[in-house]
Scaffold this motif. Structure first.
Motif, PDB file in Angstrom:
ATOM      1  N   LEU A  30      21.138   9.592  44.720  1.00  0.00           N
ATOM      2  CA  LEU A  30      21.112  10.403  43.768  1.00  0.00           C
ATOM      3  C   LEU A  30      20.578  11.948  44.188  1.00  0.00           C
ATOM      4  N   GLY A  31      20.665  11.992  45.228  1.00  0.00           N
ATOM      5  CA  GLY A  31      20.380  13.259  46.096  1.00  0.00           C
ATOM      6  C   GLY A  31      19.031  13.920  45.925  1.00  0.00           C
ATOM      7  N   ILE A  32      18.229  13.068  45.739  1.00  0.00           N
ATOM      8  CA  ILE A  32      16.810  13.458  45.445  1.00  0.00           C
ATOM      9  C   ILE A  32      15.927  13.269  46.699  1.00  0.00           C
ATOM     10  N   GLU A  33      14.666  13.928  46.884  1.00  0.00           N
ATOM     11  CA  GLU A  33      13.906  13.607  47.883  1.00  0.00           C
ATOM     12  C   GLU A  33      12.989  12.383  47.678  1.00  0.00           C
ATOM     13  N   ALA A  34      12.788  11.581  48.748  1.00  0.00           N
ATOM     14  CA  ALA A  34      12.087  10.406  48.687  1.00  0.00           C
ATOM     15  C   ALA A  34      10.659  10.661  48.958  1.00  0.00           C
ATOM     16  N   ASP A  35       9.931  11.536  47.951  1.00  0.00           N
ATOM     17  CA  ASP A  35       8.734  12.171  48.364  1.00  0.00           C
ATOM     18  C   ASP A  35       7.505  11.499  47.492  1.00  0.00           C
ATOM     19  N   GLY A  36       7.504  10.562  46.823  1.00  0.00           N
ATOM     20  CA  GLY A  36       6.680   9.983  46.044  1.00  0.00           C
ATOM     21  C   GLY A  36       6.041   8.838  46.857  1.00  0.00           C
TER      22      GLY A  36
END
Length: 117
Positions: A30-36
């Motif tokens: 999805l092109g999002i950061e895995a920051d959670g």
């Protein structure tokens, strides 16, 4: 009496075998950061525009692998999305169907779909 149940889907649960690996794979897709944070040792919430996606390793078993797409990810350009998936070496199941959608599998074998919106 009016229904107190809203005509909305809040989240979709996806059974995954390895929560960290699944988090990284879906976020990359999805092109999002895995920051959670992984919650309770087995849940990772991917906030999307609208309905969220919850990866859950506690509910995973081979019998619960999703064999048909329960939802689809949207794209504005189905050809670019197809090429992107092929270039990333994703497990694309079929060619673009009717100029509109194609199916693929996540690393656990869950069937997913990308559809032109």
């Amino acid at each position: 009496m009016n229904s107190p149940v809203l005509a909305q889907i809040g989240t979709v649960f996806m059974p995954v075998s390895n929560i960290e690996a699944a988090r990284d794979w879906y976020c990359d897709l999805l092109g999002i950061e895995a920051d959670g944070e992984v919650q309770f040792g087995h849940i990772y919430v991917i906030p999307l525009e609208g309905t969220n996606l919850v990866l859950d390793s506690k509910i995973y078993s081979e019998e619960k692998i999703v064999q048909i797409p329960l939802f689809h990810f949207n794209t504005e350009n189905i050809e670019d999305a197809y090429l992107f998936m092929k270039q990333k070496g994703m497990d694309v199941i079929n060619d673009i169907q009717h100029g509109h959608y194609f199916n693929f599998r996540d690393p656990d074998g869950n069937m997913l779909m990308i559809c032109k919106c």
